[in-house]
Design a protein around this motif. Structure first.
Motif, short mmCIF file in Angstrom:
data_model
loop_
_atom_site.label_atom_id
_atom_site.label_comp_id
_atom_site.label_asym_id
_atom_site.label_seq_id
_atom_site.Cartn_x
_atom_site.Cartn_y
_atom_site.Cartn_z
N GLU A 165 -8.17 6.03 5.35
CA GLU A 165 -7.99 7.42 5.76
C GLU A 165 -9.26 8.24 5.56
O GLU A 165 -9.57 9.13 6.35
CB GLU A 165 -6.84 8.05 4.98
CG GLU A 165 -5.47 7.53 5.45
CD GLU A 165 -4.35 8.04 4.57
OE1 GLU A 165 -4.65 8.62 3.52
OE2 GLU A 165 -3.18 7.85 4.94
N SER A 213 -1.04 -1.20 7.58
CA SER A 213 -0.51 0.04 7.03
C SER A 213 0.12 -0.13 5.66
O SER A 213 0.07 0.79 4.84
CB SER A 213 0.53 0.64 7.99
OG SER A 213 1.61 -0.25 8.15
N ARG A 214 0.68 -1.33 5.39
CA ARG A 214 1.45 -1.46 4.15
C ARG A 214 1.00 -2.60 3.24
O ARG A 214 1.14 -2.49 2.02
CB ARG A 214 2.93 -1.64 4.48
CG ARG A 214 3.58 -0.39 5.04
CD ARG A 214 5.07 -0.55 5.18
NE ARG A 214 5.69 -1.04 3.95
CZ ARG A 214 6.96 -1.40 3.85
NH1 ARG A 214 7.75 -1.30 4.91
NH2 ARG A 214 7.44 -1.84 2.71
N ARG A 267 -0.08 -5.19 12.34
CA ARG A 267 -0.03 -3.74 12.22
C ARG A 267 0.62 -3.32 10.89
O ARG A 267 0.14 -2.40 10.22
CB ARG A 267 0.76 -3.14 13.39
CG ARG A 267 0.70 -1.62 13.43
CD ARG A 267 1.33 -1.05 14.69
NE ARG A 267 0.65 -1.47 15.90
CZ ARG A 267 -0.50 -0.97 16.32
NH1 ARG A 267 -1.13 -0.04 15.61
NH2 ARG A 267 -1.04 -1.39 17.46
N GLY A 300 6.88 2.70 8.11
CA GLY A 300 5.45 2.93 7.92
C GLY A 300 4.56 2.05 8.74
O GLY A 300 3.35 1.97 8.48
N ARG A 308 0.81 -1.21 0.00
CA ARG A 308 0.00 0.00 0.00
C ARG A 308 0.85 1.27 0.00
O ARG A 308 0.34 2.36 -0.22
CB ARG A 308 -0.91 0.00 1.23
CG ARG A 308 -2.05 -0.99 1.13
CD ARG A 308 -3.06 -0.76 2.26
NE ARG A 308 -2.92 -1.73 3.31
CZ ARG A 308 -3.45 -2.96 3.27
NH1 ARG A 308 -4.12 -3.35 2.20
NH2 ARG A 308 -3.30 -3.79 4.28
N ARG A 309 2.13 1.12 0.31
CA ARG A 309 3.04 2.27 0.34
C ARG A 309 4.16 2.04 -0.68
O ARG A 309 5.26 1.60 -0.34
CB ARG A 309 3.64 2.43 1.74
CG ARG A 309 2.63 2.68 2.84
CD ARG A 309 2.02 4.06 2.72
NE ARG A 309 1.19 4.39 3.87
CZ ARG A 309 0.48 5.48 4.00
NH1 ARG A 309 0.49 6.38 3.02
NH2 ARG A 309 -0.27 5.70 5.06
N HIS A 349 3.17 2.28 11.61
CA HIS A 349 2.06 2.90 12.34
C HIS A 349 1.26 3.88 11.48
O HIS A 349 0.41 4.59 12.01
CB HIS A 349 2.60 3.61 13.59
CG HIS A 349 3.14 2.66 14.62
ND1 HIS A 349 2.34 2.03 15.54
CD2 HIS A 349 4.40 2.21 14.84
CE1 HIS A 349 3.08 1.24 16.31
NE2 HIS A 349 4.33 1.34 15.91
N ASP A 350 1.53 3.89 10.18
CA ASP A 350 0.76 4.77 9.31
C ASP A 350 -0.66 4.23 9.14
O ASP A 350 -0.89 3.02 9.10
CB ASP A 350 1.41 4.86 7.92
CG ASP A 350 2.76 5.55 7.98
OD1 ASP A 350 3.07 6.14 9.03
OD2 ASP A 350 3.49 5.49 6.97
N GLU A 351 -1.61 5.13 9.02
CA GLU A 351 -2.99 4.72 8.76
C GLU A 351 -3.09 4.22 7.32
O GLU A 351 -2.54 4.83 6.40
CB GLU A 351 -3.94 5.90 8.97
CG GLU A 351 -5.42 5.55 8.93
CD GLU A 351 -5.88 4.74 10.13
OE1 GLU A 351 -7.04 4.30 10.12
OE2 GLU A 351 -5.08 4.52 11.07
N PRO A 352 -3.79 3.10 7.10
CA PRO A 352 -3.89 2.57 5.73
C PRO A 352 -4.56 3.57 4.80
O PRO A 352 -5.54 4.22 5.18
CB PRO A 352 -4.79 1.33 5.90
CG PRO A 352 -4.69 0.98 7.34
CD PRO A 352 -4.48 2.26 8.07
N PRO A 353 -4.04 3.73 3.59
CA PRO A 353 -4.64 4.68 2.64
C PRO A 353 -6.12 4.41 2.41
O PRO A 353 -6.92 5.34 2.29
CB PRO A 353 -3.83 4.45 1.36
CG PRO A 353 -2.53 3.89 1.83
CD PRO A 353 -2.84 3.08 3.05
#
Length: 452
Positions: free
Chosen positions: A228, A266-267, A262, A219, A182-183, A221-225
């Protein structure tokens, strides 16, 4: 393409006939080297029957595949590939497998197995596994966790209601769809954390999976695209619910698996699979991974192959590998079992570890006769193919079965002609869930001979 070729891999289809597969079914429409194809497939069926039998046991046995020493390696290699294809695609058999070759153990005796099993679990059907795992989690909540206390009653109620209505869709809404990455900005950045971990960890040092010395994935702890901009009223707090499910996993299953969840959120899949390999205690992580897999799968088969160069491995290393496999056999039972493929006596240290194994002999008994006369049809060939495809403890088809006997007469000694008819007859009976070949099967088989 004919009806036989169109049938998907589904062992349950042939169960009423007492078979793990159609013994006369070939790939596609090609009739080139049909006898050799079916001879190789028959040996794959022997292994699949043993693996299926293992899934019926409370405590599965190891499986020992004895490879022939007097023929080219391509034959057992193709048989193993055929078995792997079914293991990877047959949801009715429902076995997760990891195929580990000896050379892979250079990265660590346990880490090699962990790496392959992690990838298989993640990329086969992670969302399906999480559906069943979270169903268990919801049945025994843990109110003592900080993340649980941070949730409002409405948060959890919304998740449960959504999950009950659409489990798979809910997991994708809260954790993201099963995307590879996802990133994309992180996709080409090498994860250097594995290089700082010991390749082989002694049991007494296998204490803690992660600690402050193990860095987080990029990434993580990034919120999944995909979440968002989520304004769905049924998902008021996806991040909070996900935090609880992840914390629950950390406390009750494995901190490494929790980190992987996790990172998946996020990824995506690739980063989650990589995260499962980042552990300071591979034994604990491997055991937890097998337990997670068993929530979704009927069995976990770890296939060991490629031991042809075993004699060239230093004696000390051979002893360590054998010791590790003995240890893992105890550690992973009853969640996972080993399948060891190799010639008799080639790796005596490994043979000693799996002394109680169920034996599968790959003899390719019809190969010489078929290669001498590719279109030769005999009752012995038919009997061996039927026997190899039989489920353990089942009465098997054979050349004396009235329908197969009639089709042999109609084939007039042609293996190609007989296989075309017999495959159609068996497939017809399987589709109708018949327990035996009958007049309808015979008619379908005869029609196949005529190209109808």
């Amino acid at each position: 393409m004919n009806e036989v070729a169109r049938q998907s891999t589904d062992m349950s289809l042939y169960a009423p006939l007492g078979l793990v597969a159609n013994p006369f079914k070939v790939s596609g429409d090609s009739e080139s080297q049909i006898g050799t194809q079916l001879e190789i497939r028959s040996q794959a069926n022997l292994l699949l029957s043993a693996i299926r039998e293992n899934t019926q046991r409370d405590i599965p046995l190891p499986v020992r595949v004895l490879k022939p020493s007097d023929m080219p390696s391509s034959y057992p290699l193709n048989a193993m590939s055929g078995a792997e294809y079914v293991l990877s695609n047959d949801e009715s058999l429902n076995v997760l497998h990891a195929y580990v070759q000896l050379f892979m153990m250079r990265q660590g005796r346990l880490r090699a197995i962990l790496a392959i099993l992690a990838e298989r679990l993640v990329f086969r059907d992670l969302v399906g596994t999480l559906v069943l795992y979270f169903k268990d989690v919801l049945s025994e909540p843990d109110p003592s966790l900080t993340s649980y206390q941070a949730l409002s009653p409405d948060d959890m109620a919304a998740f449960v209601a959504d999950f009950d209505e659409d489990p798979r869709g809910t997991i994708e809404r809260y954790f993201g769809a099963p995307d590879i990455e996802r990133r994309p900005e992180f996709a080409d950045i090498a994860d250097m954390r594995l290089s700082s971990l010991e390749a082989d960890v002694d049991p007494e040092d296998d204490l803690q999976e992660v600690d402050s010395t193990v860095a987080e994935a990029l990434g993580a702890h990034d919120e999944p695209p995909a979440l968002e901009a989520d304004t769905d009223a049924q998902a008021p707090n996806p991040a909070g619910v996900a935090d609880y499910l992840i914390e629950y996993t950390r406390e009750h299953l494995s901190p490494v698996i929790a980190r992987a969840l996790r990172v998946y959120r996020s990824r995506g899949l690739a980063a989650a699979a990589a995260e499962l390999k980042v552990t300071k205690a591979p034994r604990k992580t491997l055991s937890a991974l097998a337990k997670l897999a068993r929530v979704r799968y009927s069995g976990v088969a770890i296939i060991l192959d490629g031991f042809d160069n075993w004699a060239g491995v230093p004696a000390e290393t051979r002893i360590k590998i054998a010791g590790t496999l003995f240890e893992l056999q105890m550690l992973l039972a009853p969640d996972a079992f080993f399948v060891f493929a190799g010639e008799q006596g080639l790796a005596s240290e490994i043979d000693n570890v799996f002394g109680s194994a169920q034996c599968v002999e790959w003899e390719f008994p019809n190969l010489v006769e078929i290669e001498q006369d590719p279109d030769c049809l005999t009752s012995e060939i038919v009997d061996r193919w039927c026997s190899a495809a039989a489920m353990a403890g089942s009465l098997t088809l054979s050349a004396i079965d009235p329908v197969l006997a009639q089709l042999m007469v109609e084939a007039e000694g042609s293996l190609t002609g007989f296989v075309r008819m017999a495959a159609a007859a068996v497939e017809d009976a399987a589709v109708r869930a018949s327990t035996a070949l009958d007049e309808h099967s015979l008619a379908v088989g005869l029609a196949a001979s005529e190209g109808r």
